[in-house]
Design a protein around this motif. Structure first.
Motif, PDB file in Angstrom:
ATOM      1  N   LEU A   1      13.292   2.522 -27.646  1.00 13.82           N
ATOM      2  CA  LEU A   1      12.779   1.323 -27.467  1.00 13.82           C
ATOM      3  C   LEU A   1      11.601   1.373 -26.760  1.00 13.82           C
ATOM      4  CD1 LEU A   1      13.806   0.190 -24.643  1.00 13.82           C
ATOM      5  CD2 LEU A   1      15.774  -0.442 -25.385  1.00 13.82           C
TER       6      LEU A   1
ATOM      7  N   ILE B   1      22.006  -0.665 -15.200  1.00 16.55           N
ATOM      8  CA  ILE B   1      21.768  -1.476 -15.769  1.00 16.55           C
ATOM      9  C   ILE B   1      19.249  -2.005 -15.241  1.00 16.55           C
ATOM     10  CG2 ILE B   1      23.273  -2.687 -16.211  1.00 16.55           C
ATOM     11  CD1 ILE B   1      22.370  -4.649 -14.311  1.00 16.55           C
TER      12      ILE B   1
ATOM     13  N   TYR C   1      15.517  -0.894 -17.617  1.00 14.24           N
ATOM     14  CA  TYR C   1      15.078  -1.418 -18.777  1.00 14.24           C
ATOM     15  C   TYR C   1      15.830  -0.949 -19.549  1.00 14.24           C
ATOM     16  CZ  TYR C   1      10.732  -3.350 -15.929  1.00 14.24           C
ATOM     17  OH  TYR C   1      10.207  -3.456 -15.319  1.00 14.24           O
TER      18      TYR C   1
ATOM     19  N   CYS D   1       8.142   5.799 -18.236  1.00 13.08           N
ATOM     20  CA  CYS D   1       8.575   6.912 -19.685  1.00 13.08           C
ATOM     21  C   CYS D   1       7.436   8.143 -19.900  1.00 13.08           C
ATOM     22  CB  CYS D   1       8.733   5.830 -20.624  1.00 13.08           C
ATOM     23  SG  CYS D   1      10.175   5.863 -20.471  1.00 13.08           S
TER      24      CYS D   1
ATOM     25  N   ASP E   1      26.363  -0.861 -12.663  1.00 15.95           N
ATOM     26  CA  ASP E   1      24.877   0.250 -11.976  1.00 15.95           C
ATOM     27  C   ASP E   1      25.447  -0.279 -10.184  1.00 15.95           C
ATOM     28  OD1 ASP E   1      22.014   0.015 -12.693  1.00 15.95           O
ATOM     29  OD2 ASP E   1      23.009   0.010 -10.909  1.00 15.95           O
ATOM     30  N   ILE E   2      24.823   0.703  -9.434  1.00 14.28           N
ATOM     31  CA  ILE E   2      25.634   1.284  -8.272  1.00 14.28           C
ATOM     32  C   ILE E   2      24.121  -0.078  -7.699  1.00 14.28           C
ATOM     33  CG2 ILE E   2      26.196   3.379  -7.938  1.00 14.28           C
ATOM     34  CD1 ILE E   2      23.171   3.576  -7.434  1.00 14.28           C
TER      35      ILE E   2
ATOM     36  N   CYS F   1      23.356   5.268 -18.709  1.00 14.81           N
ATOM     37  CA  CYS F   1      21.362   5.256 -19.195  1.00 14.81           C
ATOM     38  C   CYS F   1      20.911   5.062 -17.545  1.00 14.81           C
ATOM     39  CB  CYS F   1      21.957   3.307 -19.497  1.00 14.81           C
ATOM     40  SG  CYS F   1      22.018   3.627 -21.199  1.00 14.81           S
TER      41      CYS F   1
ATOM     42  N   GLU G   1       9.058  -1.311 -24.241  1.00 10.75           N
ATOM     43  CA  GLU G   1       9.321  -2.507 -23.133  1.00 10.75           C
ATOM     44  C   GLU G   1       7.907  -3.883 -23.160  1.00 10.75           C
ATOM     45  OE1 GLU G   1       8.440  -1.359 -18.741  1.00 10.75           O
ATOM     46  OE2 GLU G   1       9.987   0.182 -19.263  1.00 10.75           O
TER      47      GLU G   1
ATOM     48  N   LYS H   1       5.563  10.429 -16.910  1.00 13.11           N
ATOM     49  CA  LYS H   1       7.058  11.577 -16.164  1.00 13.11           C
ATOM     50  C   LYS H   1       7.767  12.249 -17.787  1.00 13.11           C
ATOM     51  CE  LYS H   1      11.397   9.056 -16.992  1.00 13.11           C
ATOM     52  NZ  LYS H   1      12.043   9.349 -17.871  1.00 13.11           N
ATOM     53  N   ASP H   2       7.974  11.771 -19.005  1.00 14.44           N
ATOM     54  CA  ASP H   2       8.263  12.615 -20.011  1.00 14.44           C
ATOM     55  C   ASP H   2       7.587  13.768 -20.118  1.00 14.44           C
ATOM     56  OD1 ASP H   2      10.587  11.113 -19.411  1.00 14.44           O
ATOM     57  OD2 ASP H   2      10.087   9.853 -20.491  1.00 14.44           O
TER      58      ASP H   2
ATOM     59  N   GLU I   1      16.554   7.083 -26.851  1.00  8.04           N
ATOM     60  CA  GLU I   1      16.583   5.786 -27.208  1.00  8.04           C
ATOM     61  C   GLU I   1      14.928   5.937 -26.735  1.00  8.04           C
ATOM     62  OE1 GLU I   1      18.187   2.910 -27.297  1.00  8.04           O
ATOM     63  OE2 GLU I   1      15.906   2.040 -27.870  1.00  8.04           O
TER      64      GLU I   1
HETATM   65  P1  NAD Z   1      15.394   2.135 -14.013  1.00 11.31           P
HETATM   66  O1  NAD Z   1      15.084   2.624 -13.066  1.00 11.31           O
HETATM   67  O2  NAD Z   1      14.815   0.382 -14.895  1.00 11.31           O
HETATM   68  O3  NAD Z   1      17.006   1.885 -14.618  1.00 11.31           O
HETATM   69  C1  NAD Z   1      17.803   3.206 -14.475  1.00 11.31           C
HETATM   70  C2  NAD Z   1      18.824   2.047 -13.362  1.00 11.31           C
HETATM   71  O4  NAD Z   1      19.936   3.451 -13.098  1.00 11.31           O
HETATM   72  C3  NAD Z   1      18.996   1.449 -12.141  1.00 11.31           C
HETATM   73  O5  NAD Z   1      19.567   0.166 -12.031  1.00 11.31           O
HETATM   74  C4  NAD Z   1      19.858   2.806 -11.557  1.00 11.31           C
HETATM   75  O6  NAD Z   1      20.341   1.434 -10.055  1.00 11.31           O
HETATM   76  C5  NAD Z   1      20.684   2.822 -11.997  1.00 11.31           C
HETATM   77  N1  NAD Z   1      21.727   3.810 -11.086  1.00 11.31           N
HETATM   78  C6  NAD Z   1      21.094   5.142 -11.076  1.00 11.31           C
HETATM   79  N2  NAD Z   1      22.425   5.743 -10.633  1.00 11.31           N
HETATM   80  C7  NAD Z   1      23.173   4.992 -11.475  1.00 11.31           C
HETATM   81  C8  NAD Z   1      24.928   5.550 -11.614  1.00 11.31           C
HETATM   82  N3  NAD Z   1      25.216   6.918 -10.713  1.00 11.31           N
HETATM   83  N4  NAD Z   1      25.642   5.009 -11.539  1.00 11.31           N
HETATM   84  C9  NAD Z   1      25.166   3.499 -12.064  1.00 11.31           C
HETATM   85  N5  NAD Z   1      23.961   2.819 -11.427  1.00 11.31           N
HETATM   86  C10 NAD Z   1      22.963   4.110 -11.805  1.00 11.31           C
HETATM   87  O7  NAD Z   1      15.237   3.247 -15.326  1.00 11.31           O
HETATM   88  P2  NAD Z   1      15.186   2.673 -17.307  1.00 11.31           P
HETATM   89  O8  NAD Z   1      13.371   2.479 -17.405  1.00 11.31           O
HETATM   90  O9  NAD Z   1      15.557   2.257 -17.867  1.00 11.31           O
HETATM   91  O10 NAD Z   1      14.845   3.890 -17.759  1.00 11.31           O
HETATM   92  C11 NAD Z   1      16.532   5.289 -17.393  1.00 11.31           C
HETATM   93  C12 NAD Z   1      16.278   5.881 -18.684  1.00 11.31           C
HETATM   94  O11 NAD Z   1      16.323   5.639 -20.039  1.00 11.31           O
HETATM   95  C13 NAD Z   1      15.462   7.419 -18.581  1.00 11.31           C
HETATM   96  O12 NAD Z   1      16.100   8.964 -18.378  1.00 11.31           O
HETATM   97  C14 NAD Z   1      14.200   6.649 -19.344  1.00 11.31           C
HETATM   98  O13 NAD Z   1      13.179   7.712 -19.656  1.00 11.31           O
HETATM   99  C15 NAD Z   1      14.615   6.353 -20.672  1.00 11.31           C
HETATM  100  N6  NAD Z   1      14.115   5.469 -21.666  1.00 11.31           N
HETATM  101  C16 NAD Z   1      13.946   4.414 -20.950  1.00 11.31           C
HETATM  102  C17 NAD Z   1      13.046   3.515 -21.924  1.00 11.31           C
HETATM  103  C18 NAD Z   1      12.240   2.473 -21.126  1.00 11.31           C
HETATM  104  O14 NAD Z   1      11.628   2.376 -22.109  1.00 11.31           O
HETATM  105  N7  NAD Z   1      12.187   2.037 -19.510  1.00 11.31           N
HETATM  106  C19 NAD Z   1      12.642   3.381 -23.173  1.00 11.31           C
HETATM  107  C20 NAD Z   1      13.545   5.015 -23.180  1.00 11.31           C
HETATM  108  C21 NAD Z   1      13.995   5.543 -22.529  1.00 11.31           C
END
Ligand code: NAD
Length: 439
Positions: free
Chosen positions: A156, A13, A15, A266, A35-36, A88, A158, A269-270, A154
């Protein structure tokens, strides 16, 4: 697999995941989110978003109250709750620039081991092409017969995450069977009915849509910033150049804002992960292209540091610098790979005393760099400053009264690294203003 129930789960859970969970509840599903990180789960359960995202918290509270959204740290509960599971979790940058897929592998395998019936595991994280196929094989080994994996990248942004999730430009799915297509159509039916275009592709193409979209957007930003360097060299005005380019529909109006460049969790690193993949695939043109995009982007951070140094007379040692904006862009508290924070690090390493202001990201900035002085107002940040730097273009900063700020600073030097302020009104109030790429 049989028909979709309206129950689904979201794993991770951050972003992406919290927004997805809330928006899936908003379009009518019963959602269990996992989430963990027990702290994040406790916060979300109490109706508080663990991060700042406009419009997210009211929807979170609405669906907690309606009972459509629940949270858990138990993967067993997740596995039993639904047939469709969205993964996610984060895919951060690894030490060699490649994507660190360890969280994704752990989360997917943990889920697959606990599933009790035929299920659809849907990856939403951003991954290099080939990842989904490897995960699909593993899901096939670990999960009950009839289970499979699909991909749903995805897009989206931020700051606009809720609107982007409820009305995306398009939905992209990587699928391996008609059953998976049907399930995904059922899950996203309200969006499809509203006319959102949906593309059902193979796994690799779906993965590539996301990383090539990010690479293209990064390339556009670095293109206009490379043009800013040309403008600086010939005395031209990159802001006016960008404005003129935007009228050309072939070029498009978006992602042409000159300035300090891109950052966040994003794009950087992407871009590097894609470059790493291209290296492994032997596609040299992509390696070179993305390497150049990255280095143009980073060069703007060095340039702004140089402008600050020049403004204070050639040495930053002991000088007071006020920084406006630390989040990687406006309307978020996300400071991952923030260009502003990077500039702050550079200033501090040259001996400057840096006071920062940001409408929402100060708590994150304070944790990231304890050497920063966090100021709760623009005036406090600028108090006694030798130079003021605008590094993140929050709209609030357009309302600053330059005459009022002139009273608290030590010297009236402004570096606008985002071409965001009305330089004329600042100059009229006695400021010496430098704008990246403008004469
Ligand atoms: P984030 O770091 O905000 O969230 C990742 C979450 O995953 C954390 O809360 C973490 O505790 C949880 N997590 C890790 N291991 C886990 C497990 N084994 N079980 C359950 N939960 C676990 O990252 P984010 O920004 O949400 O990005 C997530 C993915 O989405 C990435 O690949 C990112 O590139 C992609 N993405 C992000 C966005 C953005 O705007 N942030 C947009 C599109 C795609």
């Amino acid at each position: 697999m049989e028909s979709a129930s309206s129950r689904l789960t979201v794993i991770g859970i951050g972003y992406l995941g919290l927004t997805h969970a809330v928006c899936m509840a908003e379009i009518g599903h019963d959602v269990l989110a996992h989430d963990i990180d027990a702290g994040k789960i406790a916060k979300a359960e109490s109706g508080e978003s663990p991060f700042y995202e406009p419009g997210l918290e009211p929807l979170l509270r609405k669906h907690l109250e309606l009972g459509r959204l629940r949270f858990t740290t138990s993967i067993e509960e997740v596995a039993e709750f639904a047939q469709v599971h969205f993964v996610c979790v984060g895919t951060p940058q690894g030490t060699d620039g490649s994507a660190d897929l360890s969280y994704l592998w752990t989360a997917t395998q943990e889920l697959a081991r606990h599933l009790t019936g035929p299920s659809l595991v849907v990856g939403k994280s951003t991954v290099p092409p080939g990842t989904a196929r490897q995960l699909a094989e593993r899901v096939g080994e670990l999960a009950p017969a009839g289970s499979e994996l699909a991909w749903n990248p995805e897009f989206l942004r931020e700051g606009f995450a809720v609107a982007d999730s409820l009305r995306p430009d398009r939905l992209v799915f990587g699928v391996e069977s008609d059953g998976a297509t049907e399930l995904l159509r059922a899950v996203f039916e309200p969006l499809l009915t509203a006319g959102v275009p949906a593309l059902f592709l193979d796994l690799e193409t779906a993965e590539l849509v996301k990383i090539s979209a990010n690479a293209f957007l990064a390339m556009k930003i670095s293109f206009i910033n490379a043009m800013a360097q040309v403008c600086e060299a010939v005395g031209a005005d990159v802001a006016m150049l960008a404005q003129a380019l935007r009228y050309d529909e072939r070029i498009g109006a978006r992602f042409l804002a000159p300035g300090l460049g891109f950052g966040g969790g994003c794009l950087p690193k992407d871009l590097r992960a894609f470059r790493h993949t291209a290296e492994q695939l032997g596609v040299g043109s992509v390696v070179d292209l993305l390497g150049t995009v990255d280095s143009i982007n980073l060069s703007r951070r060095a340039k702004v540091t140089e402008l600050a140094r020049n403004a204070v007379g050639g040495s930053l040692d002991g000088k007071r610098v006020a920084v406006l904006g630390v989040s990687f862009k406006p309307d978020t508290d996300d400071i991952r790979d923030s260009p502003s924070l990077d500039v702050c690090d550079r200033l501090i390493s040259e001996g400057a005393v840096v006071s920062v202001h940001d409408p929402v990201a100060l708590p994150n900035a304070a944790i990231a760099n304890p050497a920063l002085r966090c100021a709760h107002s623009v005036c406090d940040a600028a108090d006694g400053a030798d130079v003021v730097l605008l590094l993140t273009e929050w709209s609030d900063y357009q309302a600053i009264d330059p005459a009022m700020l002139a009273k608290v600073v030590h010297r009236r030097f402004l570096v606008d690294a985002r071409c965001a302020l009305d330089a004329g009104s600042w100059r009229a109030a006695g400021w010496i203003v430098t704008v990246l790429g403008r004469p």
